[in-house]
Design an enzyme around this catalytic site. Sequence first.
Site, PDB file in Angstrom:
ATOM      1  N   ASP A  37      52.316  -6.062   0.276  1.00 14.93           N
ATOM      2  CA  ASP A  37      51.372  -4.995   0.599  1.00 14.93           C
ATOM      3  C   ASP A  37      51.401  -4.004  -0.555  1.00 14.93           C
ATOM      4  O   ASP A  37      52.353  -3.233  -0.709  1.00 14.93           O
ATOM      5  CB  ASP A  37      51.795  -4.336   1.915  1.00 14.93           C
ATOM      6  CG  ASP A  37      51.009  -3.070   2.241  1.00 14.93           C
ATOM      7  OD1 ASP A  37      50.152  -2.661   1.435  1.00 14.93           O
ATOM      8  OD2 ASP A  37      51.289  -2.472   3.301  1.00 14.93           O
ATOM      9  N   CYS A  72      51.936   5.939  10.445  1.00 16.70           N
ATOM     10  CA  CYS A  72      51.767   4.532  10.834  1.00 16.70           C
ATOM     11  C   CYS A  72      52.972   3.704  10.402  1.00 16.70           C
ATOM     12  O   CYS A  72      52.829   2.564   9.943  1.00 16.70           O
ATOM     13  CB  CYS A  72      50.475   3.950  10.257  1.00 16.70           C
ATOM     14  SG  CYS A  72      48.986   4.714  10.900  1.00 16.70           S
ATOM     15  N   LYS A  88      42.334   4.141  -1.922  1.00 12.53           N
ATOM     16  CA  LYS A  88      43.555   4.777  -2.413  1.00 12.53           C
ATOM     17  C   LYS A  88      43.598   4.810  -3.937  1.00 12.53           C
ATOM     18  O   LYS A  88      44.544   5.343  -4.524  1.00 12.53           O
ATOM     19  CB  LYS A  88      44.784   4.053  -1.859  1.00 12.53           C
ATOM     20  CG  LYS A  88      44.893   4.128  -0.333  1.00 12.53           C
ATOM     21  CD  LYS A  88      46.147   3.456   0.175  1.00 12.53           C
ATOM     22  CE  LYS A  88      46.154   3.338   1.693  1.00 12.53           C
ATOM     23  NZ  LYS A  88      46.234   4.635   2.378  1.00 12.53           N
ATOM     24  N   HIS A 140      54.454  -0.512   7.031  1.00 13.53           N
ATOM     25  CA  HIS A 140      53.326   0.114   7.717  1.00 13.53           C
ATOM     26  C   HIS A 140      52.967  -0.761   8.915  1.00 13.53           C
ATOM     27  O   HIS A 140      53.177  -1.972   8.896  1.00 13.53           O
ATOM     28  CB  HIS A 140      52.151   0.193   6.731  1.00 13.53           C
ATOM     29  CG  HIS A 140      50.975   0.983   7.205  1.00 13.53           C
ATOM     30  ND1 HIS A 140      50.071   0.504   8.128  1.00 13.53           N
ATOM     31  CD2 HIS A 140      50.529   2.216   6.845  1.00 13.53           C
ATOM     32  CE1 HIS A 140      49.121   1.411   8.327  1.00 13.53           C
ATOM     33  NE2 HIS A 140      49.373   2.456   7.570  1.00 13.53           N
ATOM     34  N   GLN A 193      50.082   1.060  -1.759  1.00 15.19           N
ATOM     35  CA  GLN A 193      50.621   2.270  -2.368  1.00 15.19           C
ATOM     36  C   GLN A 193      51.121   2.055  -3.790  1.00 15.19           C
ATOM     37  O   GLN A 193      51.603   3.005  -4.408  1.00 15.19           O
ATOM     38  CB  GLN A 193      51.765   2.818  -1.496  1.00 15.19           C
ATOM     39  CG  GLN A 193      51.369   3.212  -0.096  1.00 15.19           C
ATOM     40  CD  GLN A 193      50.426   4.400  -0.048  1.00 15.19           C
ATOM     41  OE1 GLN A 193      50.311   5.173  -1.002  1.00 15.19           O
ATOM     42  NE2 GLN A 193      49.740   4.569   1.070  1.00 15.19           N
TER      43      GLN A 193
END
Length: 414
Positions: free
Chosen positions: A208, A372, A234, A131, A211
């Site tokens: 990261d 993104c 999220k 991202h 997700q």
Amino acid sequence: MPQATTTIPAIDFLKIRKDFPVLDQEINGKPLVYLDNAASGQMPVQVAQRIDDYHRHEHANVHRGIHTLSQKATDAFEETRKKVRDFINADSENEIVYTTGTTDSINLVANSYGGSVLKEGDEIILTEMEHHANIVPWQMVAERTGAKIKVIPVTDSGDLDLEAYKSLLSNRTKIVAVVHVSNALGTVNPVKEITELAHEQGAAVLVDGAQSVPHQKVDVQEIGCDFFTFSAHKMCGPTGFGILYGKKELLEAMPPYRGGGDMIDKVSFEETTYNVPPFRFEAGTPPIAAAIGLGAAIDYLNQIGMENIADREQELVEYAVSELKKIEGLRFIGDSDHRASVCSFVIDGIHATDIGTIIDKEGIAVRTGHHCAQPILKRFDVPSTARASFSFYNTKEEVDRLIDAIRYAKSFFE
């Protein structure tokens, strides 16, 4: 006598769905099918109610206040830190830094850690599927320090080329920053193996997890990473709030990222000394209600069980993949065997924006564009994709509605 067995009750996801009143509405006269969960998950009433309760009955600033409301707010605010510690299996709540989200967390590490350890000739390794939030901050710190960025390529299936990664690693590698689950492809990366290889070269690893945390059980100690980031919105929580996990010894060695109240020890015009982590990185009045909301979201997810959530979403994405494959001219962008709850695709002769616009008329919410993540779309030679992303409150019937809507969209161009 035979030993008694315990039956684990099945999770009634249709009942759970009722916790999300936003799903019980019509868009353009059609029942809403919300398949944009990778951009932002929906919030259950339990989380919204907890935030409302804070505003109605507990609202006060946290830390340092001696009055009752401040004490109550501080207790709830800090309780979330303990819940996050347990949720990702950190060693201590002092390793849990409050931020405004994944992007803020990565910027903090890039500027504070990266800015203090990187020098000219050092190398930062990223992946082709990152991202923008895990690219741009590293580019900025590399430009300031003279460090260089190297990129792990992605195979045609959407997996990382681990042999290429091994060849990029060297004693010049100081930081490896990698996404756990790609927001554009859905690929689940082997972050434990990536971390182990990086540590052999003495490099620090940032993962990261924006997700991954909403969709599967995460154990930062099992992964072994040095930093881990994610966002509340999220995972059934509020926007504008997130978490940076950092190993205690690294956080203690890092300089502050922002200055102001709460991150200080003592201040004078001659000298300022700084607070201990995590407070050293939390300047100013924080988003208190959002922090408390994340705590409620963690309670909610724990009640369902992350293993149950992962199983439910895997069932949905596998069903979606099998049905989408039946549509002539549809091509997946990223088709890894290690896929989370994301289906990203293009259809021959139809722009992704047109797909999204037409199926929105049918009440179907998907994301279209570059997500993104322009470098990975460039690698697959597409300007944009349509992305359907699933959560545990979605249903197979909603997948069927998606399929019907895509076929309807195709009919406009035939």
